[in-house]
Write an enzyme that holds these catalytic residues in place. Structure first.
Site, PDB file in Angstrom:
ATOM      1  N   ARG A 194       0.852  -1.179   0.000  1.00 41.54           N
ATOM      2  CA  ARG A 194       0.000   0.000   0.000  1.00 41.54           C
ATOM      3  C   ARG A 194       0.890   1.231   0.000  1.00 41.54           C
ATOM      4  O   ARG A 194       1.921   1.266   0.688  1.00 41.54           O
ATOM      5  CB  ARG A 194      -0.910   0.034   1.235  1.00 41.54           C
ATOM      6  CG  ARG A 194      -2.058  -0.993   1.205  1.00 41.54           C
ATOM      7  CD  ARG A 194      -3.094  -0.679   0.115  1.00 41.54           C
ATOM      8  NE  ARG A 194      -4.215  -1.603   0.098  1.00 41.54           N
ATOM      9  CZ  ARG A 194      -4.349  -2.646  -0.727  1.00 41.54           C
ATOM     10  NH1 ARG A 194      -3.389  -2.922  -1.602  1.00 41.54           N
ATOM     11  NH2 ARG A 194      -5.420  -3.397  -0.697  1.00 41.54           N
ATOM     12  N   HIS A 201      -1.322  -0.551 -10.079  1.00 46.07           N
ATOM     13  CA  HIS A 201      -1.896  -1.503  -9.108  1.00 46.07           C
ATOM     14  C   HIS A 201      -2.265  -2.827  -9.793  1.00 46.07           C
ATOM     15  O   HIS A 201      -3.421  -3.259  -9.760  1.00 46.07           O
ATOM     16  CB  HIS A 201      -3.132  -0.900  -8.411  1.00 46.07           C
ATOM     17  CG  HIS A 201      -3.422  -1.544  -7.072  1.00 46.07           C
ATOM     18  ND1 HIS A 201      -3.709  -0.817  -5.946  1.00 46.07           N
ATOM     19  CD2 HIS A 201      -3.460  -2.837  -6.697  1.00 46.07           C
ATOM     20  CE1 HIS A 201      -3.925  -1.650  -4.928  1.00 46.07           C
ATOM     21  NE2 HIS A 201      -3.772  -2.884  -5.358  1.00 46.07           N
TER      22      HIS A 201
HETATM   23  N1  NAP Z   1      -0.719  -4.593  -5.115  1.00 41.22           N
HETATM   24  C1  NAP Z   1      -1.604  -5.566  -5.176  1.00 41.22           C
HETATM   25  O1  NAP Z   1      -2.111  -5.894  -6.248  1.00 41.22           O
HETATM   26  C2  NAP Z   1      -1.980  -6.300  -3.908  1.00 41.22           C
HETATM   27  C3  NAP Z   1      -2.719  -7.482  -4.010  1.00 41.22           C
HETATM   28  C4  NAP Z   1      -3.036  -8.184  -2.858  1.00 41.22           C
HETATM   29  C5  NAP Z   1      -2.634  -7.709  -1.618  1.00 41.22           C
HETATM   30  N2  NAP Z   1      -1.926  -6.548  -1.524  1.00 41.22           N
HETATM   31  C6  NAP Z   1      -1.477  -6.045  -0.200  1.00 41.22           C
HETATM   32  O2  NAP Z   1      -0.631  -6.997   0.410  1.00 41.22           O
HETATM   33  C7  NAP Z   1      -0.864  -6.987   1.810  1.00 41.22           C
HETATM   34  C8  NAP Z   1      -0.369  -8.273   2.459  1.00 41.22           C
HETATM   35  O3  NAP Z   1      -1.196  -9.369   2.102  1.00 41.22           O
HETATM   36  P1  NAP Z   1      -1.106 -10.799   2.844  1.00 41.22           P
HETATM   37  O4  NAP Z   1      -2.200 -11.615   2.313  1.00 41.22           O
HETATM   38  O5  NAP Z   1       0.278 -11.354   2.755  1.00 41.22           O
HETATM   39  O6  NAP Z   1      -1.395 -10.350   4.364  1.00 41.22           O
HETATM   40  P2  NAP Z   1      -1.224 -11.209   5.694  1.00 41.22           P
HETATM   41  O7  NAP Z   1      -1.329 -12.671   5.387  1.00 41.22           O
HETATM   42  O8  NAP Z   1      -2.149 -10.609   6.698  1.00 41.22           O
HETATM   43  O9  NAP Z   1       0.298 -10.952   6.145  1.00 41.22           O
HETATM   44  C9  NAP Z   1       0.751  -9.729   6.630  1.00 41.22           C
HETATM   45  C10 NAP Z   1       2.212  -9.867   7.044  1.00 41.22           C
HETATM   46  O10 NAP Z   1       2.683  -8.583   7.463  1.00 41.22           O
HETATM   47  C11 NAP Z   1       3.219  -8.682   8.773  1.00 41.22           C
HETATM   48  N3  NAP Z   1       2.974  -7.459   9.544  1.00 41.22           N
HETATM   49  C12 NAP Z   1       1.814  -6.818   9.753  1.00 41.22           C
HETATM   50  N4  NAP Z   1       1.980  -5.742  10.538  1.00 41.22           N
HETATM   51  C13 NAP Z   1       3.304  -5.714  10.847  1.00 41.22           C
HETATM   52  C14 NAP Z   1       4.102  -4.871  11.624  1.00 41.22           C
HETATM   53  N5  NAP Z   1       3.594  -3.807  12.276  1.00 41.22           N
HETATM   54  N6  NAP Z   1       5.431  -5.143  11.726  1.00 41.22           N
HETATM   55  C15 NAP Z   1       5.960  -6.218  11.102  1.00 41.22           C
HETATM   56  N7  NAP Z   1       5.252  -7.075  10.330  1.00 41.22           N
HETATM   57  C16 NAP Z   1       3.941  -6.819  10.212  1.00 41.22           C
HETATM   58  C17 NAP Z   1       2.496  -9.843   9.406  1.00 41.22           C
HETATM   59  O11 NAP Z   1       3.238 -10.301  10.508  1.00 41.22           O
HETATM   60  P3  NAP Z   1       2.820 -11.636  11.325  1.00 41.22           P
HETATM   61  O12 NAP Z   1       3.173 -12.771  10.392  1.00 41.22           O
HETATM   62  O13 NAP Z   1       3.704 -11.602  12.504  1.00 41.22           O
HETATM   63  O14 NAP Z   1       1.358 -11.524  11.616  1.00 41.22           O
HETATM   64  C18 NAP Z   1       2.417 -10.810   8.226  1.00 41.22           C
HETATM   65  O15 NAP Z   1       3.626 -11.528   8.097  1.00 41.22           O
HETATM   66  C19 NAP Z   1      -2.380  -6.783   1.887  1.00 41.22           C
HETATM   67  O16 NAP Z   1      -2.748  -6.232   3.139  1.00 41.22           O
HETATM   68  C20 NAP Z   1      -2.648  -5.827   0.750  1.00 41.22           C
HETATM   69  O17 NAP Z   1      -2.637  -4.491   1.203  1.00 41.22           O
HETATM   70  C21 NAP Z   1      -1.595  -5.844  -2.651  1.00 41.22           C
END
Ligand code: NAP
Length: 314
Positions: A229, A277
């Protein structure tokens, strides 16, 4: 009367009809309808809704809502716009999307690793000049976020021969990845990252996380990929780091304002690649099947899938 499931999207969403068709096809036993087609008595029966960038006020017209299933992976707007809502938020976790993101991370990592921005500039100047080659084995990719997307991206990068470091909130252990956790360890990850990839959710803790002080920990000449993001990276600090060549190149797929306005500096910066995006678009068919399976289970025994933690913000 068949129970109805509203599909709630932004007004004028050009894809609403396609979503409705895909969702109806994936769950023929359910009555999926656009919210606008439902009167107040019908809305009062709904306990689950399927959402794609809904307006908060639209969800407030569903008084018995217990949970919503988003068809997007990032749900920070739902969390922020409806902080006191009583319903649970389920986000999309789709192996297809995960795979698409891992592919994007590998593609753009290789783009940076093999100096494609510089070779494009040299070609424009008709310049025949070989840059020094550095192997993947000697290049460290730092992955911020080791969730559904980060974990898969890490495996793909390891497979391509890169050294991979990963950072998350809780300590994680992944094969062939050096892992770090907690804010105090972030500078350690940045210091060793030749290419930094952001796959964090946007939360109160990650907003502005990569500010001038943090970016300063990167080695001179490092590159950045932001597929998470926009507001996680301090835009002014990034610009400064690019202008001083501390950061060599940034691949940006996400921005604080989307579409990125035409007057924004990122469009014209020689060391920025702007993407609209597209790193990991939702696949409508696989997403609809996943939503359908979750709703079938809910109808069977009331189970709601794992939800977003509103306090954590993801
Ligand atoms: N550009 C695009 O097309 C696109 C598409 C899809 C998603 N996204 C973005 O990608 C993001 C991640 O997706 P995901 O499915 O991988 O999410 P997820 O499964 O919820 O994983 C989030 C990861 O970030 C870590 N995290 C969160 N807050 C943190 C902090 N304060 N300090 C350190 N680590 C932190 C979490 O740590 P823990 O493992 O310790 O919980 C986890 O490893 C989404 O939220 C979305 O915004 C973008």
């Amino acid at each position: 009367v068949k129970r109805v499931i509203p599909f709630v999207c932004a007004p004028g969403d050009a894809e609403a009809g396609d979503w409705l068709e895909a969702l109806r096809c994936a769950m023929p036993d359910e009555n999926v309808a656009l919210l606008a087609a439902l009167d107040a008595p019908a809305r009062a029966t709904c306990t689950v809704a399927i959402v794609a960038n809904p307006r908060p006020e639209d969800l407030r017209t569903l008084p018995r809502l217990r949970w919503v299933h988003s068809v997007w992976a990032g749900v920070e707007r739902l969390v922020n716009d409806l902080p006191d809502a009583a319903f649970d938020i389920v986000r999309l976790v789709d192996p297809r999307l995960t795979d698409t993101m891992a592919e994007a991370v590998l593609a753009w990592t290789l783009f940076l690793h093999r100096d494609m921005p510089q070779y494009a500039r040299q070609q424009a100047a008709r310049q025949w000049h070989a840059l020094a080659y550095r192997s993947a084995q000697d290049t460290t990719v730092g992955l911020l976020g080791l969730g559904a997307l980060g974990e898969a991206a890490a495996a793909r990068l390891v497979g391509a021969g890169f050294k991979v470091c990963g950072w998350s909130r809780h300590a994680r252990s992944l094969p062939d990845v050096t892992t770090y956790s907690g804010l105090e360890a972030l500078p350690d990850v940045l210091r060793v990252s030749n290419i930094l990839v952001c796959l964090l959710p946007l939360t109160a803790e990650t907003r502005g996380l990569l500010d001038a002080a943090m970016l300063a920990h990167l080695p001179v000449g490092a590159s950045l990929i932001n597929f998470a993001r926009g507001p996680i990276v301090d835009e002014g600090a990034l610009r400064e780091a690019l202008d001083t060549s501390h950061i060599r190149h940034a691949v940006l797929d996400v921005f604080d304002v989307e579409p990125l306005p035409s007057q924004r500096w990122e469009w014209a910066h020689p060391n920025v690649t702007v993407l609209p995006h597209i790193s990991a678009p939702t696949d409508r068919d696989t997403a609809s099947s996943i939503v359908a399976a979750h709703i079938r289970r809910y109808r069977e025994d009331g189970t709601i899938p794992p939800c977003v933690d509103r306090v954590r913000g993801y």
